[in-house]
Design a protein around this motif. Structure first.
Motif, PDB file in Angstrom:
ATOM      1  N   ILE A  86       8.294  39.723  30.205  1.00 29.06           N
ATOM      2  CA  ILE A  86       9.076  40.576  31.111  1.00 29.06           C
ATOM      3  C   ILE A  86       8.938  42.011  30.619  1.00 29.06           C
ATOM      4  O   ILE A  86       9.496  42.385  29.595  1.00 29.06           O
ATOM      5  CB  ILE A  86      10.557  40.163  31.142  1.00 29.06           C
ATOM      6  CG1 ILE A  86      10.695  38.754  31.725  1.00 29.06           C
ATOM      7  CG2 ILE A  86      11.364  41.144  31.989  1.00 29.06           C
ATOM      8  CD1 ILE A  86      12.129  38.277  31.855  1.00 29.06           C
ATOM      9  N   GLY A  87       8.189  42.805  31.329  1.00 29.15           N
ATOM     10  CA  GLY A  87       7.905  44.164  30.875  1.00 29.15           C
ATOM     11  C   GLY A  87       7.358  45.023  31.989  1.00 29.15           C
ATOM     12  O   GLY A  87       7.789  44.929  33.136  1.00 29.15           O
ATOM     13  N   THR A  88       6.362  45.839  31.639  1.00 26.17           N
ATOM     14  CA  THR A  88       5.810  46.774  32.620  1.00 26.17           C
ATOM     15  C   THR A  88       5.178  46.052  33.805  1.00 26.17           C
ATOM     16  O   THR A  88       5.111  46.618  34.899  1.00 26.17           O
ATOM     17  CB  THR A  88       4.754  47.673  31.953  1.00 26.17           C
ATOM     18  OG1 THR A  88       3.777  46.854  31.306  1.00 26.17           O
ATOM     19  CG2 THR A  88       5.394  48.583  30.914  1.00 26.17           C
ATOM     20  N   GLY A  89       4.726  44.808  33.596  1.00 27.81           N
ATOM     21  CA  GLY A  89       4.139  44.056  34.694  1.00 27.81           C
ATOM     22  C   GLY A  89       5.135  43.796  35.808  1.00 27.81           C
ATOM     23  O   GLY A  89       4.774  43.736  36.988  1.00 27.81           O
ATOM     24  N   ASN A  90       6.412  43.630  35.451  1.00 28.33           N
ATOM     25  CA  ASN A  90       7.444  43.365  36.452  1.00 28.33           C
ATOM     26  C   ASN A  90       7.836  44.613  37.228  1.00 28.33           C
ATOM     27  O   ASN A  90       8.364  44.522  38.336  1.00 28.33           O
ATOM     28  CB  ASN A  90       8.699  42.800  35.772  1.00 28.33           C
ATOM     29  CG  ASN A  90       8.427  41.503  35.038  1.00 28.33           C
ATOM     30  OD1 ASN A  90       8.016  41.517  33.890  1.00 28.33           O
ATOM     31  ND2 ASN A  90       8.644  40.402  35.706  1.00 28.33           N
ATOM     32  N   ILE A  91       7.617  45.790  36.641  1.00 26.28           N
ATOM     33  CA  ILE A  91       7.977  47.042  37.301  1.00 26.28           C
ATOM     34  C   ILE A  91       6.744  47.730  37.881  1.00 26.28           C
ATOM     35  O   ILE A  91       6.676  48.012  39.075  1.00 26.28           O
ATOM     36  CB  ILE A  91       8.702  47.983  36.310  1.00 26.28           C
ATOM     37  CG1 ILE A  91      10.061  47.382  35.919  1.00 26.28           C
ATOM     38  CG2 ILE A  91       8.888  49.373  36.914  1.00 26.28           C
ATOM     39  CD1 ILE A  91      10.838  48.203  34.915  1.00 26.28           C
ATOM     40  N   ALA A  92       5.769  48.009  37.019  1.00 24.57           N
ATOM     41  CA  ALA A  92       4.565  48.715  37.470  1.00 24.57           C
ATOM     42  C   ALA A  92       3.538  47.764  38.080  1.00 24.57           C
ATOM     43  O   ALA A  92       2.857  48.114  39.050  1.00 24.57           O
ATOM     44  CB  ALA A  92       3.939  49.469  36.298  1.00 24.57           C
ATOM     45  N   GLY A  93       3.420  46.550  37.512  1.00 25.18           N
ATOM     46  CA  GLY A  93       2.406  45.603  37.979  1.00 25.18           C
ATOM     47  C   GLY A  93       2.617  45.164  39.416  1.00 25.18           C
ATOM     48  O   GLY A  93       1.678  45.106  40.211  1.00 25.18           O
ATOM     49  N   VAL A  94       3.862  44.837  39.764  1.00 26.81           N
ATOM     50  CA  VAL A  94       4.172  44.416  41.134  1.00 26.81           C
ATOM     51  C   VAL A  94       3.895  45.558  42.107  1.00 26.81           C
ATOM     52  O   VAL A  94       3.313  45.360  43.179  1.00 26.81           O
ATOM     53  CB  VAL A  94       5.650  43.974  41.238  1.00 26.81           C
ATOM     54  CG1 VAL A  94       6.004  43.633  42.679  1.00 26.81           C
ATOM     55  CG2 VAL A  94       5.904  42.772  40.335  1.00 26.81           C
ATOM     56  N   ALA A  95       4.315  46.757  41.725  1.00 21.04           N
ATOM     57  CA  ALA A  95       4.101  47.924  42.584  1.00 21.04           C
ATOM     58  C   ALA A  95       2.615  48.175  42.812  1.00 21.04           C
ATOM     59  O   ALA A  95       2.183  48.483  43.934  1.00 21.04           O
ATOM     60  CB  ALA A  95       4.758  49.150  41.960  1.00 21.04           C
ATOM     61  N   THR A  96       1.827  48.039  41.754  1.00 20.24           N
ATOM     62  CA  THR A  96       0.380  48.242  41.875  1.00 20.24           C
ATOM     63  C   THR A  96      -0.249  47.185  42.777  1.00 20.24           C
ATOM     64  O   THR A  96      -1.141  47.484  43.583  1.00 20.24           O
ATOM     65  CB  THR A  96      -0.286  48.196  40.483  1.00 20.24           C
ATOM     66  OG1 THR A  96       0.279  49.219  39.660  1.00 20.24           O
ATOM     67  CG2 THR A  96      -1.786  48.409  40.593  1.00 20.24           C
ATOM     68  N   GLY A 341       1.881  55.868  49.882  1.00 28.77           N
ATOM     69  CA  GLY A 341       0.734  55.997  48.999  1.00 28.77           C
ATOM     70  C   GLY A 341       1.053  56.038  47.524  1.00 28.77           C
ATOM     71  O   GLY A 341       0.159  56.234  46.704  1.00 28.77           O
ATOM     72  N   GLU A 342       2.317  55.859  47.156  1.00 29.65           N
ATOM     73  CA  GLU A 342       2.685  55.816  45.733  1.00 29.65           C
ATOM     74  C   GLU A 342       2.231  54.485  45.126  1.00 29.65           C
ATOM     75  O   GLU A 342       1.985  53.512  45.834  1.00 29.65           O
ATOM     76  CB  GLU A 342       4.193  55.974  45.560  1.00 29.65           C
ATOM     77  CG  GLU A 342       4.725  57.349  45.908  1.00 29.65           C
ATOM     78  CD  GLU A 342       4.336  58.400  44.875  1.00 29.65           C
ATOM     79  OE1 GLU A 342       3.960  58.019  43.749  1.00 29.65           O
ATOM     80  OE2 GLU A 342       4.403  59.597  45.194  1.00 29.65           O
ATOM     81  N   ALA A 343       2.144  54.454  43.780  1.00 29.24           N
ATOM     82  CA  ALA A 343       1.740  53.226  43.087  1.00 29.24           C
ATOM     83  C   ALA A 343       2.393  53.195  41.714  1.00 29.24           C
ATOM     84  O   ALA A 343       2.962  54.186  41.251  1.00 29.24           O
ATOM     85  CB  ALA A 343       0.213  53.149  42.964  1.00 29.24           C
ATOM     86  N   GLY A 344       2.317  52.048  41.059  1.00 32.87           N
ATOM     87  CA  GLY A 344       2.814  51.916  39.695  1.00 32.87           C
ATOM     88  C   GLY A 344       4.323  52.033  39.581  1.00 32.87           C
ATOM     89  O   GLY A 344       5.069  51.835  40.541  1.00 32.87           O
TER      90      GLY A 344
END
Length: 468
Positions: A86-96, A341-344
């Motif tokens: 549970i880390g950046t993948g849950n916040i940035a990864g999903v968004a990407t 168009g935002e990401a991450g």
């Protein structure tokens, strides 16, 4: 440096390419079918064992502890594993995944998780079945040990390859990249200097890491449930405010999983293959099913029964992706910011802020900081055990000190190449692990069959490294 970037860029494109994703899903699907969908059918049983196994003084079935092996409770073993996933993948990864693959990518993240539950189950079963006790009396396990003890010494080189890739990847994915992400978030949101964030993380992480697995397990056992529940509740609050859009969000997820999404606003559009590719890739990045990291933590669990720990371990994938990642995805899709168009991480922050003006962005920054902190302490243990496998127990404290000292350097550095190298080695960890899972699958199937047939065959005492 340009040459190294080009070399690792080419390798990265291969190891994270379609063949790797097919291999990860293929092995997981094979295990799920071989287990007759048991991980899905016994989900409730897994949660019951998790609750009963939260106390190190009791076995996972709730009985009083007798002479179970291991250093930490089954609950804390899962929390240590979750601390790293549970880390950046849950916040940035999903968004990407949504930014590049469209809403349909979320569906393929779910599929990856449902298949990955069988992979995580098998990893933990083998980790407990083939773990050893080292010269200090602590239990050690993971892919390098079930390769060595399950496949035999002729495969020792494969276990060594996993340990090498894991030790290197830990310094990147599990350390410098995390501290850099926190420093960047703290600087942009609160104006805190990069070096100060690095020092604070180093001190806090060092206090935990230098205490070994027992301290890591205790901290993870307290912090992971708190941070996970707080983030989910915050997401649910946003969804309550955006309740009228939830139905449309689910509709988009299922429709665009099988149909291309046209360009709109700042969103460039996405083909079905893009939804599959980024959904699977980011799903695996988030829950780490098949990478071989989680079983290193589960090998330290205080239990003698591999199947019981496997039932607890598979919950990690379910919690990480089906619960936490889904909350993030729905927050993003109900906010409509994603079409700009935002990401991450910035996309997730803007989506929270759209529903909670003024403090949604701060909420995500704080969550990212806590998630990254727990990822650092979790991955420190993974890297330490890989390093120990290669260089022996005397190397443990050396690795811990180096790992802690690297944290502030990561916070202040430009990590373009380090991220690329670590991400490449992270994927290369999966290759030895998946080979071992496929070859040792008959052991997993037999232990599982015996357990549910009531035979409850225990693997016996952990293998004594000094007696081999």
């Amino acid at each position: 440096m340009e040459t190294l970037n080009a070399i690792f860029g080419s390798i990265n494109g291969i190891v994270w390419g379609p063949l790797m994703l097919i291999l990860l899903l293929g092995v997981g699907l094979y295990l799920q079918i071989g287990l007759k969908l048991m991980p899905l059918r016994k989900l409730g049983m897994g949660f019951r064992l998790l609750w009963q196994g939260r106390d190190a003084k009791h076995t996972p079935d709730g009985k009083a502890k007798t002479d179970d092996d291991g250093e930490i409770s089954p609950f804390n073993a899962l929390m240590t594993s979750l601390s790293a996933t549970i880390g950046t993948g849950n916040i940035a990864g999903v968004a990407t995944a949504i930014a590049l693959g469209g809403p349909g990518a979320v569906f393929w993240m779910w599929i990856t998780a449902l298949v990955g539950m069988a992979t995580k189950f098998a990893e933990a079963v083998l980790a407990v079945r083939y773990r050893e006790t080292d010269s200090t009396g602590f239990h050690v396990g993971g892919p390098m040990f079930y390769i060595k003890n399950g496949l035999g010494r002729k495969w020792l080189w494969l276990g060594g390859a996993f340990a090498f890739f894991g030790a290197v990847a830990a310094f990147g994915i599990g350390n410098t990249v995390q501290s850099n992400s926190v420093a960047d978030a703290m600087n942009s949101t609160f104006g805190i200097p990069f070096w100060l964030t690095g020092i604070v993380i180093m001190v806090l992480s060092g206090a935990v890491i230098l205490g070994g697995i027992k301290r890591i397990g205790k901290v993870a056992g307290k912090l992971v449930p708190i941070m996970g529940i707080a983030y989910v509740l915050s997401g649910i609050l946003v969804l309550i405010l955006n309740a009228s859009e939830i139905g449309e969000a689910f509709s988009m997820i299922f429709y665009y999983a099988f149909n291309p999404h046209a360009a709109m606003g700042g969103f460039a559009g996405a083909a079905v293959m893009a939804a599959i590719r980024f959904g699977v890739a980011r799903g695996i990045f988030s829950n780490e099913a098949g990478l071989g990291s989680a079983p290193i933590a589960h090998a330290a669990a205080k239990t003698k029964n591999p199947v019981r720990q496997g039932l607890i371990a598979m919950l990690g994938t379910f919690i990480d992706t089906i619960i936490v990642c889904t909350i993030t995805a729905l927050v993003i899709l109900t906010s409509t910011v994603w079409v700009d168009g935002e990401a991450g991480a910035s996309l997730t922050a803007l989506s929270f802020d759209a529903a909670l003006p003024g403090w949604g962005n701060q909420l995500v920054s704080i969550a990212l900081a806590v998630f990254a902190f727990t990822t650092i302490i979790g991955w420190s243990f993974y890297g330490e055990k890989c390093f120990q496998f290669l260089f022996g127990t005397r190397s443990i404290m050396i690795y811990r000190v180096l790992f802690v000292l690297a944290i502030p350097l990561g916070a202040m550095a430009n990590l373009g190449f380090i991220w690329l190298m670590a991400d490449t080695f992270n994927a290369m960890m999966a290759i030895p692990n998946l080979i071992a899972l496929a070859l040792l699958s008959p052991v997993v199937f037999k232990l599982t069959r015996d357990y549910f047939d009531g035979k409850d065959i225990l693997p016996g005492e952990a293998l004594d490294h000094d007696q081999k």
